[in-house]
Design an enzyme around this catalytic site. Structure first.
Site, short mmCIF file in Angstrom:
data_model
loop_
_atom_site.label_atom_id
_atom_site.label_comp_id
_atom_site.label_asym_id
_atom_site.label_seq_id
_atom_site.Cartn_x
_atom_site.Cartn_y
_atom_site.Cartn_z
N THR A 186 31.50 3.05 -12.42
CA THR A 186 31.09 2.32 -11.22
C THR A 186 31.70 2.89 -9.95
O THR A 186 31.20 2.64 -8.86
CB THR A 186 31.57 0.87 -11.33
OG1 THR A 186 32.99 0.89 -11.56
CG2 THR A 186 30.89 0.14 -12.47
N GLU A 205 25.96 -6.62 -11.59
CA GLU A 205 24.95 -7.19 -12.47
C GLU A 205 23.74 -7.79 -11.77
O GLU A 205 22.66 -7.89 -12.36
CB GLU A 205 25.61 -8.22 -13.40
CG GLU A 205 26.48 -7.50 -14.41
CD GLU A 205 27.50 -8.39 -15.10
OE1 GLU A 205 27.26 -8.75 -16.24
OE2 GLU A 205 28.55 -8.70 -14.49
N ASN A 227 32.07 -0.54 -0.42
CA ASN A 227 31.77 0.88 -0.36
C ASN A 227 30.25 1.04 -0.53
O ASN A 227 29.73 0.88 -1.63
CB ASN A 227 32.54 1.63 -1.46
CG ASN A 227 32.30 3.12 -1.44
OD1 ASN A 227 31.16 3.57 -1.32
ND2 ASN A 227 33.37 3.89 -1.54
N ILE A 238 34.31 2.27 -15.27
CA ILE A 238 33.34 2.56 -16.34
C ILE A 238 32.17 3.38 -15.80
O ILE A 238 31.09 3.38 -16.37
CB ILE A 238 32.87 1.27 -17.04
CG1 ILE A 238 32.15 0.32 -16.08
CG2 ILE A 238 34.06 0.56 -17.66
CD1 ILE A 238 31.55 -0.91 -16.79
N ILE A 252 30.15 -5.79 1.54
CA ILE A 252 29.98 -4.58 0.72
C ILE A 252 31.11 -3.62 1.06
O ILE A 252 31.24 -3.16 2.19
CB ILE A 252 28.60 -3.94 0.98
CG1 ILE A 252 27.49 -4.91 0.55
CG2 ILE A 252 28.48 -2.60 0.25
CD1 ILE A 252 27.52 -5.35 -0.90
#
Ligand code: MOS
Length: 682
Positions: free
Chosen positions: A458, A646, A572, A456, A570
């Site tokens: 991201t 989020e 990327n 979307i 994490i």
């Protein structure tokens, strides 16, 4: 700890996007398509009477008019999607019909000529603390208990050295992705429906469309390779998709529907307003003796949506006694829906603002107050945390921000004509995953991964390619990820910050299977995910804000926002940074700008466009920095990420509100913090 700001990176579809080769929903070249333009109710409650379509039908290019008298029956109880089935109007802007014409302009012009008689009833669209019709929902989203608690809150408050009792309110807010919602629907001669949609989940979209239309899921194909933002508003099938489908069936041609920005305010979902009562008690050393979070919010008359606003309070601090409650009022509004970090976003605003008020009342540093209340297990459930590094985030953030030596006195610092101040707040969001399937194949000297995931904006396609490449032990350039079609292996939504963990588990599994087989591998993670219990899994973070406030005009600027997050491994860094700073920017926007006005007289939402619904723009965010602590958490999925979509928005508005208090000595407890409100409290 991440030390640099990665700014260069590869996006799998980057070239397609910048050259215009990436098609968004409305752009797919479907031959012979015609256009549907919605008719929306101008009343917030009542019934539809006679409909006169004669004038519209005589206008240029008009093919037909759809409304309740001619629509097909549905196989659904979903009020918002069973279009035109009932003559009942429950919110202003509800779809009551549509004009189908050869061009968008002709459809729109004719829509203005359809005469619909309405019999309005009294409506009620305003949430207020003393609303008489409050009720207790059976559960809150996604399936959490409505009310929880332990210990004796009244005794904890009575025995406290310092108490804070305050009410915080947040307004209706709307997602405004860059790409408005749009769909093209086309039926083939075998009765198979293809929908080009802009969706956060092709599998779920297909299943919802099939259920609403009474079709088998095999009879619906969703095509959604590129999505221009969603934030939750494209996580559920919206009414325009069903409109396109029934219109295409009615005229036996493909039909295109695009929501205007204004229509999105009624049809794309919104975040409920909240009224949140916080009560905190602490002993002199800052330890919470009681923490109560009581929430009031709205829902629609025919669809229940219970935002989990106080769920964050069950996770954050080790209070001796705790209570969380949620109450709803049914109003004549569209059904509320998801907006980035539903629950945690408004909830952490109230909790983290109240913690700041408690720190002030105690005369204690707000970082230290959070540190002394950091629990060793999840307070509400008693479950051990799979990993919890809030304290490390607070310490690292304080160091990077230059928090040490902060003068706690409010309203005493000036920079030229501006008052200045700093504030801190914590962030949190759950780390979860859902069952997913995927396949991986060796093709053309490289590898192809197939999964009905959604990108979307991201960078999901890129991150899944990274995951596949690391399992296969090859360069990411040799992996092609195909996503965005319901015909691909079933996968859950891009939602709840669960995408990468859910899809990545299946992609990794499919690649492992491919390594054994040599040619092809597939995975279904349902059994693995079913074993995910036993640990409290959450991301945490700490956000620091610096503000400037003009004492004459009440204008607030945020020259600096700095966040440190602990969100597992994490995957990327380039993509992660953009999620963190995007979330933080949306939180800044919530703190200072975003508010949908409710029209108490006429019903519905007004100021419904980007000229009047203010969203932070580049000039509002001169410096937003995100860092992270690399967490190794063996209790997560093999990729080790907790989800990053989020958490960046949670806590931000409180950090800014707390900084505004520090700058001015005035506490605005009602978002957004507008100049008018700030001057009124001064
Ligand atoms: Mo997000 S609000 O979980 O799509």
């Amino acid at each position: 700890m991440s030390d640099t700001h990665p700014i260069e990176g590869h996006r799998a579809e980057g070239r397609d996007k910048v050259t215009g080769a990436a098609w968004y929903a409305f752009e797919h070249p479907v031959p012979d398509a015609v256009y549907a333009y919605p008719l929306q109710a101008p009343i917030a409650s009542g019934r539809i009477g006679a409909v006169d379509t004669a004038e519209a039908l005589a206008m240029p290019g008009v093919i037909t008019v759809l409304w309740g008298g001619v629509a097909i029956p549905f196989g659904t109880e979903n009020f918002e999607l069973a279009l035109f089935e009932r003559s009942e109007v429950t919110y202003r802007g509800q779809l009551v019909g549509a004009v189908i014409a050869d061009t968008l302009e002709n459809a729109r012009a004719a829509a203005a000529a359809v005469r619909v008689d309405y019999a309005p009833d009294e409506h009620d669209v305003v949430l207020r603390a003393d609303h008489p019709d409050q009720f207790r929902p059976e559960k809150i989203n996604p399936a959490l208990p409505t009310d929880t608690g332990y210990g004796d809150v009244a005794a904890g408050l009575a025995g406290a050295t310092v108490r804070v009792a305050a009410t915080y309110t947040t307004p209706v807010q709307h997602n405004n992705p860059m790409e408005p919602h749009a769909a093209i629907a086309s039926w083939d001669s075998a009765g198979v429906l293809t929908v080009y949609d802009s969706t956060q989940g092709p599998t779920a979209d297909r299943d919802t469309i099939a259920a609403v239309l009474g079709l088998d899921p095999d009879q619906v194909r969703v095509v959604s390779p590129h999505v221009g933002g969603g934030f939750g508003s494209k996580g559920t099938t919206r009414p325009h998709v069903i409109l396109a489908a029934i219109a295409a069936r009615a005229v036996d041609r493909p039909v295109k529907v695009a929501m205007t920005r204004q229509q999105m305010f009624a049809l794309a979902g919104h975040r409920t307003p909240t009224i949140q009562r916080m009560e905190l008690g602490a002993s002199a050393d800052g330890r919470l003796t009681a923490l109560a979070h009581d929430v009031l919010e709205h829902t629609a008359t025919r669809t229940e949506f219970a935002e989990q606003t106080a769920a964050c309070t069950r996770v954050m601090y080790g209070a001796r006694a705790m209570r969380t409650t949620h109450r709803l009022v049914r109003l004549n509004v569209p059904a509320p829906s998801w907006m980035r970090a539903p629950g945690e976003t408004p909830g952490m605003y109230a909790l983290e603002s109240a913690m700041d008020e408690l720190a002030v009342a105690l005369g204690m540093d707000p970082v230290e107050l959070r540190v002394v209340n950091d629990p060793s297990a999840e307070p509400e459930s008693g479950l051990p945390f799979s990993s919890r590094n809030l304290v490390a985030c607070l310490r690292a953030g304080a160091e990077r921000f230059g928090w040490a030596g902060r003068d706690p006195r409010p309203g005493v610092r000036r920079r030229g004509r501006w008052l200045t101040g700093t504030g801190v707040a914590a962030s949190t969001y759950p780390a979860r995953r859902r069952p997913s399937t995927a396949t991986a194949s060796a093709v053309d000297g490289g590898y192809e991964v197939r999964i009905a995931a959604a990108d979307i904006g991201t960078g999901a396609r890129t991150a899944l390619g990274d995951i596949a490449a690391s399992v296969l032990g090859v360069d990411a350039a040799r992996v092609r990820v195909v996503l965005g079609y319901s015909a691909l292996p079933d996968a859950p939504l891009a939602g709840g910050s669960m995408g990468t963990a859910s899809w990545g588990s299946a992609v990794a599994g499919a690649c492992e299977a491919l390594l054994k087989d040599g040619e092809h591998g597939s995975a279904d993670t349902a059994d693995d995910v079913a074993k995910d219990g036993g640990w409290a899994r959450h991301s945490f973070g700490a956000q620091f804000a610096e503000v400037l406030v003009d004492p004459l005009t009440g204008e607030v600027r945020v020259p600096r926002l700095l966040g440190v997050f602990a969100a597992g491994h994490i995957i990327n860094p380039v993509l992660a940074r953009s999620q963190f700073i995007g979330g933080m920017t949306m939180g800044l926007s919530m703190a200072l700008f975003e508010e949908t006005a409710v029209d108490a007289t006429a019903g519905g939402f007004v100021r419904a466009d980007l000229a009047q619904y203010h969203v932070a723009s580049c000039a509002d965010v001169p410096s937003v920095e995100a860092f992270w602590i690399e967490e190794v958490d063996p209790h997560l999925w093999p990729g080790g990420g907790k989800g990053i979509g989020e958490i960046g928005i949670t806590g931000t508005a409180a950090a800014i509100g707390n900084a505004v208090y520090h700058a001015t000595g005035h506490r605005v407890r009602d978002l957004p913090i507008t100049p008018a409100k700030l001057l009124a409290t001064a």
